[in-house]
Design a protein around this motif. Structure first.
Motif, PDB file in Angstrom:
ATOM      1  N   ALA A  16       0.852  -1.189   0.000  1.00  0.00           N
ATOM      2  CA  ALA A  16       0.000   0.000   0.000  1.00  0.00           C
ATOM      3  C   ALA A  16       0.887   1.238   0.000  1.00  0.00           C
ATOM      4  N   ALA A  17       0.537   2.203  -0.829  1.00  0.00           N
ATOM      5  CA  ALA A  17       1.339   3.424  -0.971  1.00  0.00           C
ATOM      6  C   ALA A  17       1.006   4.393   0.155  1.00  0.00           C
ATOM      7  N   LEU A  18       1.533   4.109   1.342  1.00  0.00           N
ATOM      8  CA  LEU A  18       1.319   4.965   2.502  1.00  0.00           C
ATOM      9  C   LEU A  18       2.670   5.407   3.047  1.00  0.00           C
ATOM     10  N   PRO A  19       2.738   6.604   3.612  1.00  0.00           N
ATOM     11  CA  PRO A  19       4.017   7.093   4.133  1.00  0.00           C
ATOM     12  C   PRO A  19       4.449   6.316   5.363  1.00  0.00           C
ATOM     13  N   ARG A  20       5.752   6.058   5.453  1.00  0.00           N
ATOM     14  CA  ARG A  20       6.310   5.335   6.587  1.00  0.00           C
ATOM     15  C   ARG A  20       7.160   6.284   7.422  1.00  0.00           C
ATOM     16  N   GLY A  21       7.105   6.076   8.725  1.00  0.00           N
ATOM     17  CA  GLY A  21       7.996   6.828   9.595  1.00  0.00           C
ATOM     18  C   GLY A  21       9.365   6.169   9.630  1.00  0.00           C
ATOM     19  N   ILE A  22      10.273   6.801  10.372  1.00  0.00           N
ATOM     20  CA  ILE A  22      11.612   6.245  10.527  1.00  0.00           C
ATOM     21  C   ILE A  22      11.551   5.086  11.511  1.00  0.00           C
ATOM     22  N   SER A  23      12.234   3.991  11.199  1.00  0.00           N
ATOM     23  CA  SER A  23      12.249   2.827  12.072  1.00  0.00           C
ATOM     24  C   SER A  23      13.602   2.143  11.968  1.00  0.00           C
ATOM     25  N   ARG A  24      13.998   1.520  13.067  1.00  0.00           N
ATOM     26  CA  ARG A  24      15.237   0.738  13.043  1.00  0.00           C
ATOM     27  C   ARG A  24      15.066  -0.521  12.219  1.00  0.00           C
ATOM     28  N   HIS A  25      13.822  -0.889  11.947  1.00  0.00           N
ATOM     29  CA  HIS A  25      13.524  -2.133  11.255  1.00  0.00           C
ATOM     30  C   HIS A  25      12.836  -1.852   9.928  1.00  0.00           C
ATOM     31  N   VAL A  26      12.803  -2.847   9.061  1.00  0.00           N
ATOM     32  CA  VAL A  26      12.081  -2.728   7.799  1.00  0.00           C
ATOM     33  C   VAL A  26      10.588  -2.799   8.090  1.00  0.00           C
ATOM     34  N   VAL A  27       9.831  -1.827   7.572  1.00  0.00           N
ATOM     35  CA  VAL A  27       8.380  -1.770   7.763  1.00  0.00           C
ATOM     36  C   VAL A  27       7.722  -1.589   6.401  1.00  0.00           C
ATOM     37  N   ARG A  28       6.674  -2.351   6.152  1.00  0.00           N
ATOM     38  CA  ARG A  28       5.911  -2.219   4.920  1.00  0.00           C
ATOM     39  C   ARG A  28       4.417  -2.269   5.237  1.00  0.00           C
ATOM     40  N   PHE A  29       3.627  -1.566   4.418  1.00  0.00           N
ATOM     41  CA  PHE A  29       2.168  -1.635   4.517  1.00  0.00           C
ATOM     42  C   PHE A  29       1.655  -2.548   3.412  1.00  0.00           C
ATOM     43  N   VAL A  30       0.804  -3.498   3.794  1.00  0.00           N
ATOM     44  CA  VAL A  30       0.326  -4.522   2.874  1.00  0.00           C
ATOM     45  C   VAL A  30      -1.197  -4.534   2.875  1.00  0.00           C
ATOM     46  N   ARG A  31      -1.778  -4.696   1.695  1.00  0.00           N
ATOM     47  CA  ARG A  31      -3.233  -4.822   1.589  1.00  0.00           C
ATOM     48  C   ARG A  31      -3.623  -6.301   1.667  1.00  0.00           C
ATOM     49  N   VAL A  32      -4.491  -6.611   2.610  1.00  0.00           N
ATOM     50  CA  VAL A  32      -4.975  -7.983   2.798  1.00  0.00           C
ATOM     51  C   VAL A  32      -6.486  -7.938   2.891  1.00  0.00           C
ATOM     52  N   GLU A  33      -7.157  -8.468   1.869  1.00  0.00           N
ATOM     53  CA  GLU A  33      -8.622  -8.515   1.838  1.00  0.00           C
ATOM     54  C   GLU A  33      -9.245  -7.146   2.130  1.00  0.00           C
ATOM     55  N   GLY A  34      -8.713  -6.122   1.491  1.00  0.00           N
ATOM     56  CA  GLY A  34      -9.263  -4.790   1.626  1.00  0.00           C
ATOM     57  C   GLY A  34      -8.813  -4.025   2.855  1.00  0.00           C
ATOM     58  N   ARG A  35      -8.038  -4.638   3.718  1.00  0.00           N
ATOM     59  CA  ARG A  35      -7.522  -3.962   4.899  1.00  0.00           C
ATOM     60  C   ARG A  35      -6.033  -3.697   4.724  1.00  0.00           C
ATOM     61  N   VAL A  36      -5.555  -2.680   5.423  1.00  0.00           N
ATOM     62  CA  VAL A  36      -4.132  -2.349   5.362  1.00  0.00           C
ATOM     63  C   VAL A  36      -3.473  -2.789   6.666  1.00  0.00           C
ATOM     64  N   VAL A  37      -2.410  -3.579   6.523  1.00  0.00           N
ATOM     65  CA  VAL A  37      -1.680  -4.127   7.661  1.00  0.00           C
ATOM     66  C   VAL A  37      -0.247  -3.621   7.624  1.00  0.00           C
ATOM     67  N   ALA A  38       0.240  -3.147   8.757  1.00  0.00           N
ATOM     68  CA  ALA A  38       1.647  -2.768   8.873  1.00  0.00           C
ATOM     69  C   ALA A  38       2.439  -4.001   9.296  1.00  0.00           C
ATOM     70  N   VAL A  39       3.499  -4.299   8.553  1.00  0.00           N
ATOM     71  CA  VAL A  39       4.338  -5.461   8.832  1.00  0.00           C
ATOM     72  C   VAL A  39       5.737  -4.964   9.187  1.00  0.00           C
ATOM     73  N   LYS A  40       6.204  -5.316  10.387  1.00  0.00           N
ATOM     74  CA  LYS A  40       7.552  -4.921  10.822  1.00  0.00           C
ATOM     75  C   LYS A  40       8.401  -6.159  11.014  1.00  0.00           C
ATOM     76  N   GLU A  41       9.556  -6.199  10.347  1.00  0.00           N
ATOM     77  CA  GLU A  41      10.467  -7.332  10.442  1.00  0.00           C
ATOM     78  C   GLU A  41      11.351  -7.160  11.668  1.00  0.00           C
ATOM     79  N   ILE A  42      11.310  -8.146  12.561  1.00  0.00           N
ATOM     80  CA  ILE A  42      11.965  -8.010  13.856  1.00  0.00           C
ATOM     81  C   ILE A  42      12.223  -9.413  14.416  1.00  0.00           C
ATOM     82  N   LYS A  43      13.145  -9.547  15.342  1.00  0.00           N
ATOM     83  CA  LYS A  43      13.450 -10.844  15.943  1.00  0.00           C
ATOM     84  C   LYS A  43      12.189 -11.460  16.549  1.00  0.00           C
TER      85      LYS A  43
END
Length: 413
Positions: free
Chosen positions: A32-59
């Motif tokens: 999803a084309a949404l603005p991301r803030g600064i993070s120590r980790h990789v963060v992406r917004f994903v569309r799942v069945e019409g909803r937007v989910v923030a996914v953060k890669e972390i241990k």
């Protein structure tokens, strides 16, 4: 690949996401084309069945801990993003281990501070964002939550009747206690001061904040605003027994700050000459809860305060002070609020939440009346607002074209 999935509720569609790929390699067509803030980790917004989910890669273990912390904060009715689940046990197609992922629901109409300040906003926007962060920090501290990494970057902001409401978005370093010591609260404030000053300097380096702004002075505002609010909420007040009206006055002040008093600790001297009062249980949302009870509208507290004022004006204008409050609220909702919020053109309606649109129209009507020295109906104000103001408003549902990652970041954390 056998994934380890921890989720608040079953959501089979999550299994369709490309968990075998590192998050930074996920294909553009699912993002999803949404603005991301600064993070120590990789963060992406994903569309799942019409909803937007923030996914953060972390241990894996950190993801589980943050997931549980966010769930606890939500149970305590604190302003935080909603956790959806944790994906652990990820492997690449070659069998190499990958970090886990924390999934949270995207907070609709919210923006990171860098996207807020990249738009054409009033010069005091940075100060208003810090005010909102101070309110959030007080709320969290009253609950016993030590943040450990207070910053604008770890916060999302939503417009709320001309002000901003702040939401915690990163609880990675947080700790939940029964109560916090003064030392813990001051430590959080010191962290906030350093982080915010650095963040504002980053904005200046990227050309998003005027060089004449004193970043340190603005950051120090959180110390002052926090302490004023904390004092108002927790201070013990003493007064004479014949001044009992000051109990009601104290509650009114707290309500005006957006806090509701759930319990008061009132004690008197042995001879009954003085009374001591201290709020013991306080929580934000006094206005939003009342509006929700009356109308079913679930909005920010500042928005609720403004809508309730209009509801009270409607009640007085129609001479219905003696009518049942719920019935009057239903009529106001059907005759005023919904017709106005639905009258905006569909292509413009998505720019902001209905409650914020209604607030803006009320503000516009006031300016029109002041300029013309006469009253205008809300319908007239809506037509003029749509014609002259709304087309130029930014789209809060998705700020596209603002690449906040491209702005240079100075190492300050």
């Amino acid at each position: 690949m056998a994934l380890d999935i921890l989720a608040a509720r079953p959501w089979p569609a999550l299994l369709d996401l490309p968990w075998r790929l590192p998050l930074e390699e996920w294909p553009e067509d699912i993002l999803a084309a949404l603005p991301r803030g600064i993070s120590r980790h990789v963060v992406r917004f994903v569309r799942v069945e019409g909803r937007v989910v923030a996914v953060k890669e972390i241990k894996d273990d950190i993801a589980r801990r943050e997931y549980n912390m966010l769930r606890n904060l939500r149970r305590l009715d604190q302003p935080a993003v909603e956790p959806i689940g944790v994906i652990a046990g990820r492997l690449t197609r070659d069998g190499e281990p990958l970090d886990g992922c924390l999934l949270t629901r995207h907070l609709q109409f919210s923006l990171p501070y860098r996207a807020m300040l990249s738009q054409t906003l009033r010069p005091d926007t940075a100060q208003r964002l810090i005010d909102a962060l101070a309110v959030l920090l007080v709320r969290l501290h009253l609950t016993g939550f030590f943040w450990g990494d207070v910053s604008l970057s770890n916060t999302l902001f939503k417009r709320s009747a001309g002000e901003f409401a702040a939401y915690l978005v990163d609880a990675e370093t947080g700790e939940l206690h029964n109560t916090l010591s003064d030392g813990q609260r001051e430590h959080d404030l010191e962290i906030a001061l350093v982080n915010i000053a650095g963040e504002l300097m980053d904005l200046q380096a990227g050309g998003l904040l005027n060089d004449e702004v004193d970043a340190v002075a603005v950051a120090e505002r959180i110390m002052d605003r926090y302490r004023v609010l904390w004092q108002e909420l927790t201070a013990v007040e003493r007064f004479d027994a014949d001044e009992r009206w000051r109990v009601d006055e104290r509650i009114r002040v707290l309500n005006s700050l957006g806090f509701d008093v759930g319990e008061l600790d009132i004690t008197t001297d042995f001879d009954g000459t003085t009374i001591q009062i201290q709020p013991k249980v306080v929580d934000a949302g006094h206005h939003s809860r009342r509006l929700l009870r009356l109308t079913g509208l679930d909005v920010e507290d500042n928005q609720a305060r403004r809508l309730l004022n209009d509801l009270d004006s409607y009640r007085a204008a129609n001479d219905r002070q003696n009518d049942d409050e719920e019935l009057v609220a239903h009529d106001w909702l059907m005759q005023i609020y919904e017709p106005i919020t639905r009258s905006a053109p569909p292509e413009m309606r998505r720019k902001m939440e209905p409650a914020e649109l209604f607030h803006e129209v009320l503000e516009h009507r006031w300016y029109m009346s002041e300029k013309a020295h006469r009253d205008f109906s809300i319908e007239d104000a809506m037509r003029d607002y749509v014609a002259t103001v709304l087309p130029g408003k930014p789209d809060d549902s998705a700020v596209v074209g603002v690449d906040t990652d491209a702005i240079p970041v100075r190492a300050h954390r």
